[in-house]
Design a protein around this motif. Sequence first.
Motif, mmCIF file in Angstrom:
data_model
loop_
_atom_site.group_PDB
_atom_site.id
_atom_site.type_symbol
_atom_site.label_atom_id
_atom_site.label_comp_id
_atom_site.label_asym_id
_atom_site.label_seq_id
_atom_site.Cartn_x
_atom_site.Cartn_y
_atom_site.Cartn_z
ATOM 1 N N ILE A 47 0.834 -1.205 0.000
ATOM 2 C CA ILE A 47 0.000 0.000 0.000
ATOM 3 C C ILE A 47 0.870 1.256 0.000
ATOM 4 O O ILE A 47 0.610 2.213 -0.747
ATOM 5 C CB ILE A 47 -0.954 -0.017 1.210
ATOM 6 N N VAL A 48 1.919 1.257 0.820
ATOM 7 C CA VAL A 48 2.805 2.422 0.877
ATOM 8 C C VAL A 48 3.441 2.689 -0.484
ATOM 9 O O VAL A 48 3.427 3.832 -0.991
ATOM 10 C CB VAL A 48 3.888 2.217 1.953
ATOM 11 N N PHE A 49 3.996 1.660 -1.089
ATOM 12 C CA PHE A 49 4.626 1.849 -2.395
ATOM 13 C C PHE A 49 3.587 2.137 -3.477
ATOM 14 O O PHE A 49 3.906 2.755 -4.500
ATOM 15 C CB PHE A 49 5.455 0.624 -2.769
ATOM 16 N N GLY A 50 2.362 1.702 -3.260
ATOM 17 C CA GLY A 50 1.300 2.016 -4.212
ATOM 18 C C GLY A 50 1.055 3.511 -4.310
ATOM 19 O O GLY A 50 0.852 4.052 -5.403
ATOM 20 N N THR A 79 -5.835 2.425 -11.654
ATOM 21 C CA THR A 79 -6.222 1.015 -11.582
ATOM 22 C C THR A 79 -5.023 0.124 -11.861
ATOM 23 O O THR A 79 -4.824 -0.905 -11.189
ATOM 24 C CB THR A 79 -7.341 0.726 -12.597
ATOM 25 N N TYR A 80 -4.222 0.502 -12.839
ATOM 26 C CA TYR A 80 -3.017 -0.247 -13.183
ATOM 27 C C TYR A 80 -2.108 -0.383 -11.960
ATOM 28 O O TYR A 80 -1.588 -1.464 -11.672
ATOM 29 C CB TYR A 80 -2.290 0.475 -14.317
ATOM 30 N N VAL A 81 -1.930 0.714 -11.246
ATOM 31 C CA VAL A 81 -1.027 0.701 -10.088
ATOM 32 C C VAL A 81 -1.584 -0.154 -8.959
ATOM 33 O O VAL A 81 -0.905 -1.049 -8.438
ATOM 34 C CB VAL A 81 -0.775 2.137 -9.593
ATOM 35 N N TRP A 82 -2.830 0.091 -8.575
ATOM 36 C CA TRP A 82 -3.343 -0.552 -7.368
ATOM 37 C C TRP A 82 -3.672 -2.023 -7.575
ATOM 38 O O TRP A 82 -3.477 -2.833 -6.669
ATOM 39 C CB TRP A 82 -4.549 0.219 -6.846
ATOM 40 N N VAL A 83 -4.151 -2.383 -8.739
ATOM 41 C CA VAL A 83 -4.338 -3.809 -9.017
ATOM 42 C C VAL A 83 -2.977 -4.497 -9.087
ATOM 43 O O VAL A 83 -2.803 -5.625 -8.625
ATOM 44 C CB VAL A 83 -5.134 -4.012 -10.319
ATOM 45 N N GLY A 84 -1.989 -3.799 -9.655
ATOM 46 C CA GLY A 84 -0.639 -4.356 -9.710
ATOM 47 C C GLY A 84 -0.047 -4.584 -8.329
ATOM 48 O O GLY A 84 0.603 -5.608 -8.084
ATOM 49 N N GLN A 85 -0.288 -3.649 -7.417
ATOM 50 C CA GLN A 85 0.202 -3.835 -6.049
ATOM 51 C C GLN A 85 -0.468 -5.042 -5.388
ATOM 52 O O GLN A 85 0.146 -5.763 -4.599
ATOM 53 C CB GLN A 85 -0.048 -2.573 -5.222
ATOM 54 N N GLY A 86 -1.730 -5.255 -5.710
ATOM 55 C CA GLY A 86 -2.415 -6.413 -5.163
ATOM 56 C C GLY A 86 -1.947 -7.725 -5.763
ATOM 57 O O GLY A 86 -1.972 -8.764 -5.099
ATOM 58 N N PRO A 141 -4.642 -3.578 -0.945
ATOM 59 C CA PRO A 141 -4.165 -2.488 -1.801
ATOM 60 C C PRO A 141 -5.251 -1.936 -2.710
ATOM 61 O O PRO A 141 -5.330 -0.709 -2.927
ATOM 62 C CB PRO A 141 -3.037 -3.140 -2.613
ATOM 63 N N LEU A 142 -6.087 -2.813 -3.238
ATOM 64 C CA LEU A 142 -7.157 -2.347 -4.123
ATOM 65 C C LEU A 142 -8.155 -1.490 -3.362
ATOM 66 O O LEU A 142 -8.622 -0.458 -3.869
ATOM 67 C CB LEU A 142 -7.863 -3.553 -4.752
ATOM 68 N N LEU A 143 -8.468 -1.859 -2.136
ATOM 69 C CA LEU A 143 -9.378 -1.062 -1.306
ATOM 70 C C LEU A 143 -8.771 0.293 -0.973
ATOM 71 O O LEU A 143 -9.450 1.327 -1.038
ATOM 72 C CB LEU A 143 -9.702 -1.825 -0.023
ATOM 73 N N ALA A 144 -7.469 0.300 -0.633
ATOM 74 C CA ALA A 144 -6.801 1.570 -0.336
ATOM 75 C C ALA A 144 -6.811 2.482 -1.558
ATOM 76 O O ALA A 144 -7.054 3.701 -1.448
ATOM 77 C CB ALA A 144 -5.368 1.306 0.114
ATOM 78 N N GLY A 145 -6.563 1.904 -2.725
ATOM 79 C CA GLY A 145 -6.595 2.711 -3.940
ATOM 80 C C GLY A 145 -7.972 3.270 -4.225
ATOM 81 O O GLY A 145 -8.110 4.431 -4.645
#
Length: 283
Positions: A47-50, A79-86, A141-145
Amino acid sequence: MDARVLTISRLRPFRSSATTFGVLIGSGFRRYSTYRQATIAGSFTNIVFGFLRCYVLLAVVAGTGTQRAAGYDAEQLATYVWVGQGLLAVIGLWGWTELAERIRTGDIAADLLRPVAPVPAYLAADLGRALHAMLTRFGPPLLAGAVFFPLHVPSRWQTVPLFLLSVVLAVVICFGCRYVVNATAYWLHDARGPIMLWTLGAGVLGGLYFPLRLLPEWMTVTLWLGTPMPSLLQAPLDVIAERDPPGLQAGLVGVQACWAVLALSLAALVQRRAERKLVVQGG
């Protein structure tokens, strides 16, 4: 022999193999479910790096003056970033050195004596790991995004099924690649060098640090068709972000399917070649 009895006898090994494979998936799931603190810590780190990645890419979009960069708008990039973090923990780009370590210590000899071959056994365990990560590491991560950024909501009925299939194929491709990298220990006895190269290449060429579509088109196409790297992360993220029309969206998953077959075939080939002349450390 009665035809019905003959048919049942032929199907029994396949049923047994499927049952064994399922049990190994379950064991992989249970193994990773014991690391609760690591799961929480890993989600927090992603989440932090997201936030860092998302703000950088949104700045790229803002700097274009057209509110689009490489075919992505701001919501698609978020979406690309946060789904990727997940998906980082689900696909498992890094951190797996178990096979190389067992080869180095000689414990691989025990794996070769088991009734299930090493490649399907390790694949089943990795699918269990991926399933656990999907249930525990994908959502936070997706929820945080979604709380702090406007995300792109899929508008096509086929996007979510294609995305789920794309994730499964990405897990299989990544496993095959990691297996081959770890298997270099059969000849090198110390696979730290290849594993470090894999760690660097998987992040850069897999689409983690930036979307590969930001590169020149000829380079992107070359990477996509010539290497399995974009199929690790870039493909499922482009599918869920709906950057491309439906035909190309399905084509990305088709390319992944080809790479999945090639990756598993290469892993099996390397394993067979290694078994021809295996020297166990210490004897």
